[in-house]
Design an enzyme around this catalytic site. Structure first.
Site, short mmCIF file in Angstrom:
data_model
loop_
_atom_site.label_atom_id
_atom_site.label_comp_id
_atom_site.label_asym_id
_atom_site.label_seq_id
_atom_site.Cartn_x
_atom_site.Cartn_y
_atom_site.Cartn_z
N GLU A 264 9.44 8.61 30.99
CA GLU A 264 10.67 8.18 31.64
C GLU A 264 10.26 7.12 32.65
O GLU A 264 9.61 7.43 33.64
CB GLU A 264 11.35 9.39 32.29
CG GLU A 264 12.82 9.17 32.53
CD GLU A 264 13.09 8.67 33.92
OE1 GLU A 264 13.15 7.43 34.07
OE2 GLU A 264 13.20 9.49 34.83
N CYS A 298 15.31 5.16 39.38
CA CYS A 298 15.05 4.40 38.15
C CYS A 298 16.35 3.99 37.47
O CYS A 298 16.41 2.98 36.79
CB CYS A 298 14.18 5.22 37.20
SG CYS A 298 14.74 6.91 37.05
P1 NAI Z 1 3.20 4.89 39.49
O1 NAI Z 1 3.69 4.82 38.10
O2 NAI Z 1 1.84 4.35 39.80
O3 NAI Z 1 3.21 6.41 40.00
C1 NAI Z 1 3.87 7.48 39.36
C2 NAI Z 1 2.92 8.67 39.19
O4 NAI Z 1 1.88 8.31 38.27
C3 NAI Z 1 2.20 9.11 40.47
O5 NAI Z 1 2.07 10.52 40.46
C4 NAI Z 1 0.83 8.45 40.33
O6 NAI Z 1 -0.18 9.09 41.05
C5 NAI Z 1 0.59 8.57 38.84
N1 NAI Z 1 -0.36 7.60 38.28
C6 NAI Z 1 -0.70 6.38 38.75
N2 NAI Z 1 -1.60 5.79 37.94
C7 NAI Z 1 -1.84 6.65 36.92
C8 NAI Z 1 -2.67 6.61 35.76
N3 NAI Z 1 -3.41 5.56 35.47
N4 NAI Z 1 -2.65 7.68 34.92
C9 NAI Z 1 -1.88 8.75 35.18
N5 NAI Z 1 -1.09 8.85 36.27
C10 NAI Z 1 -1.05 7.81 37.14
O7 NAI Z 1 4.29 4.19 40.40
P2 NAI Z 1 4.09 3.54 41.87
O8 NAI Z 1 2.88 2.66 41.89
O9 NAI Z 1 4.19 4.61 42.86
O10 NAI Z 1 5.38 2.59 41.94
C11 NAI Z 1 5.35 1.28 41.39
C12 NAI Z 1 6.69 0.92 40.79
O11 NAI Z 1 6.99 1.80 39.73
C13 NAI Z 1 7.88 1.05 41.73
O12 NAI Z 1 8.05 -0.08 42.49
C14 NAI Z 1 9.00 1.25 40.75
O13 NAI Z 1 9.45 0.01 40.29
C15 NAI Z 1 8.38 2.01 39.61
N6 NAI Z 1 8.63 3.47 39.68
C16 NAI Z 1 9.52 4.01 38.80
C17 NAI Z 1 9.83 5.36 38.87
C18 NAI Z 1 10.82 5.99 37.96
O14 NAI Z 1 11.41 6.99 38.31
N7 NAI Z 1 10.99 5.50 36.75
C19 NAI Z 1 9.24 6.22 39.89
C20 NAI Z 1 8.26 5.56 40.73
C21 NAI Z 1 8.00 4.24 40.61
#
Ligand code: NAI
Ligand code: MG
Length: 485
Positions: A264, A298
């Protein structure tokens, strides 16, 4: 004539929610096999309160060896207890989690707002009750799985690895854990590094509910911890919510491994206002669609398409309403827009606000007061925005709205679908026929009509295109955690 509201005309008396009933420990270990275990590396991360920049707690940073211990605990619980337990008994445990969460709702709401920055009104009235509702809903399915999929054989997948973001920390934990347990799987959950606390409180609650050891394991840490979970060979399923960039990485990592995957990811939802809509109601919906939870959503309605004849009226009313939005202390019950979740995210949002101006769009921000410390962003809108502009095309994940006009239905469908994403959309019109026409042509997983950002455990949620695949919620959400034959 009614008195016009000027900026900062509203001087509200502070109404802070009390923190007296909340206990946050100075340090949290990993929740593995029903016990609190120190990380093997001895490393800890700080989690701060983004409205004060003060540290709330030190939280363990799990490495690959810790993740391995958690997966082993989950496997043992799956093999020896959880997959063997009669389904009605499994359901009783999930009901117990739901009831305890309801009892402790106030504590969870306060901690959610302190750790993540969202207004207490939202954590209290939305995040926590809806999280409890997911446990209640899926508890009911535990012993009825064969009726959800008639004439099919259903069996659990095994151990699920679940990685969640910081925008709805407890709610995302509930979306992931409740259906997985109901279907007979055990889980290892990794919360986001900036908002781990409510998941850790949930671990304490799960201990109190006396769930068998290892059925739910919670490992905190950052991206490397998530990657260790994704790459663990004994995981049967990965469920991820977060950025599209990390989603794509995960997709590559699990390719060819036989692990099941649901993603998602991001969004750039169109919110479409026809001239025949009830404009005042639509303005409230637009405000809720983009400024709710600081735009850290999101499915936020971040692209507004207004039929040309009502553009000026809608923008005038929007600006008027934005002036009364209160930005500030997340624990104050008057607050509409809380703190931006992290310094990094504020940097991203500010980069896009600058970019929007450089791209030639006209910016408007309310001029409300902002607190001195912490991470804050005023509600912002852009008019005269091009369809090709980066603020129209890219996910900003902040309280920033890009507004365009349209003249015909075909034009707005074409513009609304012209994005790599497809998570959600909104349509505002008096005409049912227009709603049916658009809902069949918009490429989005969820389409709201004359409302926005409404959630219910019975309703599936998920995306098209780069917004991911698989559905969470409802009967569809069960399918993501079962083998069907
Ligand atoms: P992210 O995708 O890096 O973080 C989400 C989760 O994934 C966190 O628990 C993080 O520790 C984990 N994660 C990070 N790198 C990973 C990897 N290589 N393998 C497995 N897990 C990993 O998102 P971030 O950097 O916090 O936010 C960046 C952008 O992402 C935001 O500006 C927004 O645009 C988008 N975002 C979208 C979300 C949604 O609900 N669809 C939620 C959060 C961010
Ligand atoms: Mg935090």
């Amino acid at each position: 004539m009614a008195k016009r509201i000027k900026d900062n005309d509203w001087k509200l008396v502070p109404a802070p929610e009390s923190k007296d009933h909340v206990r946050i420990d100075a340090e949290y270990k990993l929740f593995i096999g029903g016990k609190w275990v120190a990380p093997k590396s001895g490393k800890y991360l700080d989690t701060i309160n983004p409205s004060s920049e003060q540290r709330l707690a030190r939280v363990a940073e799990a490495d690959a060896a810790d993740v391995d211990a958690a997966v082993k605990a989950a496997r043992k619980a799956y093999d020896t207890v959880w997959s063997k337990m009669p389904a009605p008994e499994r359901g009783k445990y999930i009901y117990r989690i739901a009831r305890l969460l309801q009892e402790k709702a106030r504590e969870f709401a306060v901690v959610e707002s302190m750790d993540g920055g969202k207004p207490i009104r939202e954590s209290r009235d939305f995040d926590i009750p809806v999280a409890a509702a997911h446990f209640f809903y899926y508890a009911g399915w535990a012993d009825k799985l064969q009726y959800a999929f008639p004439a099919r054989n259903v069996s659990p997948l095994g151990v699920a690895g679940q990685i969640i973001p910081w925008n709805f920390p407890l709610l995302m934990a509930a979306w992931k854990i409740a259906p997985a347990l109901a279907c007979g799987n055990t889980v290892v959950l990794k919360p986001a590094e900036t908002t781990p606390l409510t998941a850790l409180l949930l671990a304490e609650l799960i201990q109190e509910a006396e769930l068998p050891d290892g059925v739910v394991n919670i490992v905190t840490g950052a991206g490397a911890t998530g990657a260790a979970l994704v790459n663990h060979p004994d995981i049967n399923k990965i469920a991820f919510t977060g950025s599209t960039a990390v989603g794509k990485l995960i997709q590559r990592s699990v390719a060819g491994t036989g692990k099941k995957l649901t993603l998602e990811l991001g969004g750039k939802a169109p919110n479409i206002i026809f001239a025949d809509a009830t404009i005042d109601q639509a303005v409230e919906g637009i405000i809720n669609g983009i400024y709710f939870n600081q735009g850290h959503v999101c499915c936020a309605g971040s692209r507004l398409y207004v039929e040309e004849s009502v553009h000026d009226e809608v923008v005038r009313k929007l600006k008027h309403r934005m002036k009364s939005l209160v930005v500030g202390d997340p624990l104050d019950k008057n607050t509409d827009i809380g703190a931006i979740n992290s310094r990094e995210q504020l940097g991203t949002i500010n980069k896009y606000i600058k970019l929007g101006q450089q791209e030639g769009a006209d910016m408007y921000q309310s001029s409300c007061d902002l607190p001195g410390k912490g991470f804050w962003c005023r509600p912002t809108l852009f008019t005269n925005v091009a369809q090709s502009a980066r603020i129209t095309q890219e996910e900003i994940f902040g309280p920033v709205l890009a507004i365009q006009t349209f003249r015909t239905v075909d034009e707005v469908i074409q513009k609304a679908n012209n994005t790599p994403y497809g998570l959600s959309a909104g349509v505002w019109t008096d005409k049912g026929s227009k709603i049916f026409n658009l809902t069949s042509k918009l490429r989005a997983g969820v389409i709201w009509a004359n409302t926005f950002n409404k959630f219910d455990p019975t309703s599936p949620f998920g995306g098209y295109k780069e917004s991911g695949y698989g559905r969470e919620g409802g009967v569809h959400g069960l399918g993501a955690y079962l083998n069907l034959s």
